[in-house]
Design an enzyme around this catalytic site. Structure first.
Site, mmCIF file in Angstrom:
data_model
loop_
_atom_site.group_PDB
_atom_site.id
_atom_site.type_symbol
_atom_site.label_atom_id
_atom_site.label_comp_id
_atom_site.label_asym_id
_atom_site.label_seq_id
_atom_site.Cartn_x
_atom_site.Cartn_y
_atom_site.Cartn_z
ATOM 1 N N CYS A 2 -9.307 5.699 -8.484
ATOM 2 C CA CYS A 2 -10.415 6.202 -9.290
ATOM 3 C C CYS A 2 -11.426 6.878 -8.368
ATOM 4 C CB CYS A 2 -11.132 5.129 -10.092
ATOM 5 S SG CYS A 2 -10.103 4.348 -11.309
ATOM 6 N N ARG A 28 -7.593 10.462 -5.979
ATOM 7 C CA ARG A 28 -7.816 9.021 -6.169
ATOM 8 C C ARG A 28 -7.407 8.543 -7.558
ATOM 9 N NH1 ARG A 28 -11.246 6.845 -2.247
ATOM 10 N NH2 ARG A 28 -11.564 5.093 -3.632
ATOM 11 N N TRP A 79 -7.590 6.339 -12.567
ATOM 12 C CA TRP A 79 -6.235 5.825 -12.394
ATOM 13 C C TRP A 79 -6.195 4.577 -13.265
ATOM 14 C CZ3 TRP A 79 -3.813 1.357 -10.434
ATOM 15 C CH2 TRP A 79 -2.431 1.486 -10.205
ATOM 16 N N ASN A 105 -15.006 1.721 -10.820
ATOM 17 C CA ASN A 105 -13.727 1.659 -10.105
ATOM 18 C C ASN A 105 -13.524 0.203 -9.707
ATOM 19 O OD1 ASN A 105 -11.621 1.847 -8.262
ATOM 20 N ND2 ASN A 105 -12.853 2.823 -6.670
ATOM 21 N N GLY A 106 -12.371 -0.358 -10.046
ATOM 22 C CA GLY A 106 -12.120 -1.765 -9.703
ATOM 23 C C GLY A 106 -11.551 -2.499 -10.901
ATOM 24 N N GLU A 471 10.280 3.918 5.799
ATOM 25 C CA GLU A 471 9.200 4.863 5.513
ATOM 26 C C GLU A 471 9.770 6.158 4.908
ATOM 27 O OE1 GLU A 471 6.331 5.298 4.889
ATOM 28 O OE2 GLU A 471 5.873 7.380 5.318
ATOM 29 N N LYS A 475 8.648 7.998 1.333
ATOM 30 C CA LYS A 475 8.227 9.399 1.231
ATOM 31 C C LYS A 475 9.066 10.122 0.188
ATOM 32 C CE LYS A 475 5.350 9.335 2.648
ATOM 33 N NZ LYS A 475 4.396 8.498 3.306
ATOM 34 N N GLU A 478 8.292 8.809 -3.491
ATOM 35 C CA GLU A 478 7.011 9.067 -4.142
ATOM 36 C C GLU A 478 6.794 10.516 -4.524
ATOM 37 O OE1 GLU A 478 3.530 7.825 -1.899
ATOM 38 O OE2 GLU A 478 4.468 8.423 -0.043
ATOM 39 N N HIS A 494 26.755 -5.573 4.633
ATOM 40 C CA HIS A 494 26.483 -6.875 3.998
ATOM 41 C C HIS A 494 26.132 -6.710 2.522
ATOM 42 C CE1 HIS A 494 26.768 -8.862 7.844
ATOM 43 N NE2 HIS A 494 25.968 -7.941 8.349
ATOM 44 N N LYS A 588 -4.404 7.861 -4.297
ATOM 45 C CA LYS A 588 -4.699 7.507 -2.909
ATOM 46 C C LYS A 588 -5.797 6.453 -2.856
ATOM 47 C CE LYS A 588 -4.507 9.855 1.451
ATOM 48 N NZ LYS A 588 -3.092 9.612 1.733
HETATM 49 C C1 F6R Z 1 2.511 6.305 0.889
HETATM 50 C C2 F6R Z 1 1.136 5.904 1.092
HETATM 51 C C3 F6R Z 1 0.756 4.512 0.754
HETATM 52 C C4 F6R Z 1 -0.352 4.009 1.691
HETATM 53 C C5 F6R Z 1 -0.841 2.625 1.243
HETATM 54 C C6 F6R Z 1 -1.905 2.086 2.188
HETATM 55 O O1 F6R Z 1 2.728 7.608 1.326
HETATM 56 O O2 F6R Z 1 0.322 6.676 1.503
HETATM 57 O O3 F6R Z 1 1.852 3.658 0.746
HETATM 58 O O4 F6R Z 1 0.146 3.959 2.992
HETATM 59 O O5 F6R Z 1 -1.352 2.680 -0.048
HETATM 60 O O6 F6R Z 1 -3.000 2.938 2.254
HETATM 61 P P1 F6R Z 1 -4.013 2.881 3.456
HETATM 62 O O7 F6R Z 1 -3.321 3.397 4.661
HETATM 63 O O8 F6R Z 1 -5.159 3.749 3.034
HETATM 64 O O9 F6R Z 1 -4.403 1.446 3.606
#
Ligand code: F6R
Length: 593
Positions: A2, A28, A79, A105-106, A471, A475, A478, A494, A588
């Site tokens: 948010c 966000r 969000w 937000n929260g 990782e 990527k 998402e 396994h 984010k």
């Molecule tokens: C994936 C991604 C998320 C963040 C996670 C932690 O590409 O960006 O998985 O890594 O939400 O976020 P931060 O680094 O801000 O704590």
């Protein structure tokens, strides 16, 4: 999660400023958005479902009245947590008499009890959100005046929040925080409040951080209060050294590709740290009885890579866990432990909670963050800023490799070989600079075209590059929405190898180290079952159906090897017509638990 933005000042176009600010915070949350703005003695609200980015200020007639002067407005980009994606559930929320508007937000954990009490008092709810209880609670206490009514209402709330309030009767902007970020920007006779600094960077670089359990009331100037003691507090103005342009896309079609390309410079910036500080932190790691690397999502994978880096380079056992899982491991923590929290935003709720747990046990905390002044930065005993500059695409790229660079540097420092570590990373940075050229991008695009219609793909790695397989899968998932999973190569036999059928794409990350022959053997096992092998490796091999060449970077191989997969994920997203910057269901800075 948010985005919140508010303006109070001498300009008369507050609504427009808030909409522009919200557009910068869209990463966000992008389920819905809305603004509340005060004109004369009236609060006006406009909200809609969808992304604010597509809202055209020039064609807002009939929606928002920009003709009336307005110096006080708040906005929110959502969000969704409580309640579906509807206009009713979009913020701002109004009191029943339309006199008070709030954005939030929260998550209010006790909203159901509060709602029941308010309904018994006769309050009618228009939304399914937890937020709406706050505005009715404020209204229920409004005879105290807006400031005290907000203080009283906040006192009833359990959970995490960043709340902004305006009313038709008082020309003030109020904000309160517990657990979700809010920063006050201080301009010339004007103030901004936002969830993140880049939103107001074009107007001011002077900021004041609102801490947990604090409130700010902005009239002609901001007054800060401690919500627990009720006492007024002084705030220091901090000057931010980010450049507003860094937070813009510039010539790039998306932030994600801009941020991938910025990795030509970001590794060098990350490792340019005060040597004494790095050595002091290395001593703290050596002294600690139990070190825990904690992060979430991509940062969690970086932490796992950290365990491998410390084991290989410094011969030290360093644990790693996800922030959300850490509370279950807390019995191992003592006042001699050290937590290393890794977070781009410095605001991730699960990581913050893990830090709180560690601090309660008097453990020391080191944060590796990208946002100076973020909650984690301020609550830690030591912090290292990775200096990657604003990362706006939801999928982390440049912050990931900079975090890896810092952990590599620390591992070398603990081993007493800081200079060797620096040389390795400087060389890796220069190899990345050479690698990221238009021909390289074209080659990855060719691969993306080949595999874009597959439903599933797999990534395997070993040793330092096993966490990078995990990782890579994040990527790909998402932004491409292709089902992707990462495995330790040796684990395939396994169980997961049952998932391989004819032409299933499988990326094998093959570093030129002691793991090379085994991981090639694992790739061979996949190929024997019909899999299509994409080798990410310094050298070609007959097993590979498609080779992505990467420079040989020694112990910096995780940093170098993840970059082509970031590019592949980006290209797949574009080809599949997904927005790589704002993947569905995500946002984010995950400030909810
Ligand atoms: C994936 C991604 C998320 C963040 C996670 C932690 O590409 O960006 O998985 O890594 O939400 O976020 P931060 O680094 O801000 O704590």
């Amino acid at each position: 999660m948010c985005g919140i933005f508010a303006y109070k000042g001498s300009k008369k176009n507050a609504t427009e400023l808030v909409i522009q600010g919200l557009k910068k915070l869209e990463y966000r949350g992008y389920d819905s958005w809305g603004v509340a703005y005060k004109t004369d003695s009236k609060i006006n609200v406009y909200k809609e479902v969808g992304k604010i980015g597509s809202f055209d200020l020039q064609n807002a007639e009939g929606k928002i009245d920009f003709s009336l002067p307005c110096s006080l407005a708040v906005g929110h980009s959502r969000w969704a947590t409580h309640g579906g994606v509807t206009v009713e559930n979009a913020h701002p929320h109004l009191s029943s008499d339309n006199s008070i508007a709030i954005v939030h937000n929260g998550i209010i954990e006790n909203y159901a009890e509060l709602k029941k009490d308010l309904i018994n008092k006769g309050y009618k709810f228009k939304s399914e959100t937890d937020t709406e209880v706050i505005v009715h609670l404020i209204h229920d206490n409004i005879k105290l005046g807006l400031t005290d009514a907000v203080k009283k209402a906040i006192g009833y709330l359990h959970g995490r929040y960043a709340v902004l309030v305006i009313s038709k009767d008082e020309n003030i902007l109020i904000a309160a925080r517990r657990g979700s970020p809010l920063i006050v920007g201080s301009g010339e006779k004007e103030f901004f409040i936002a969830s993140d600094i880049p939103a107001f960077l074009e107007y001011t670089r002077k900021v004041m951080y609102l801490d947990d359990n604090q409130m700010v009331v902005i009239n002609d100037r901001p007054e800060f209060f401690d919500l627990e003691t009720g006492k007024q507090i002084e705030k220091r103005i901090v000057e931010i050294n980010w450049d507003a342009k860094e937070a813009e896309k510039g010539e790039f079609p998306h932030f994600m590709i801009k941020e991938i390309m910025e990795q030509k410079e970001t590794i060098s910036r990350a490792i340019n740290q005060d040597e004494d500080k790095i050595l002091k932190i290395a001593e703290a790691i050596k002294k600690a009885y139990g070190t825990y690397l904690i992060g979430c999502g991509t940062a969690g994978k970086v932490c796992l890579a950290g365990s491998y880096l410390f084991a290989k380079i410094a011969k030290r056992h360093v644990n790693s866990a996800f922030g959300s899982e850490f509370p279950s491991l807390q019995d191992f923590i003592t006042d001699k432990s050290l937590m290393i929290a890794v977070s781009q935003s410095g605001e991730t709720a699960d990581t913050l909670e893990a830090i709180e747990v560690a601090k309660k046990k008097n453990a020391k905390v080191l944060s590796i963050i990208n946002v100076e002044g973020s909650s984690m930065d301020r609550m830690s005993d030591y912090s290292i800023n990775i200096k990657a500059g604003p990362e706006k695409a939801v999928a982390s790229t440049k912050a990931t490799t900079s975090q890896l660079a810092i952990l590599t540097l620390l591992a070398y420092a603990v081993a007493g070989k800081l200079d060797e570590g620096k040389i390795l990373l400087v060389e890796a940075a220069s190899k990345i600079n050479d690698m990221l050229n238009p021909r390289y991008e074209e080659r990855i695009k060719t691969l993306a075209e080949k595999i874009m219609n597959h439903e599933s793909m797999y990534v395997i790695g070993k040793g330092l590059n096993y966490p990078m397989a995990l990782e890579s899968a994040i990527k790909l998932q998402e932004v491409s929405y292709i089902h992707a999973e990462g495995f330790a190569g040796g684990e395939l036999k396994h169980g997961p190898i049952a998932l391989i059928s004819k032409d299933t794409p499988c990326i094998a990350i093959v570093a030129n180290d002691e793991t090379k022959h085994e991981i090639l053997g694992n790739a061979m096992e996949v190929k024997a079952r019909g899999g299509y092998i994409i080798g990410v490796s310094p050298e070609n091999n007959e097993i590979f159906d498609f080779w992505i060449k990467v420079p040989d970077a020694g112990n910096a191989s995780p940093i170098v090897n993840i970059i082509p997969v970031q590019l592949l994920a980006y290209q797949l997203a574009v080809l599949r017509k997904n927005n790589p910057d704002m993947p569905r269901n995500l946002a984010k800075s995950v400030t909810v638990k």
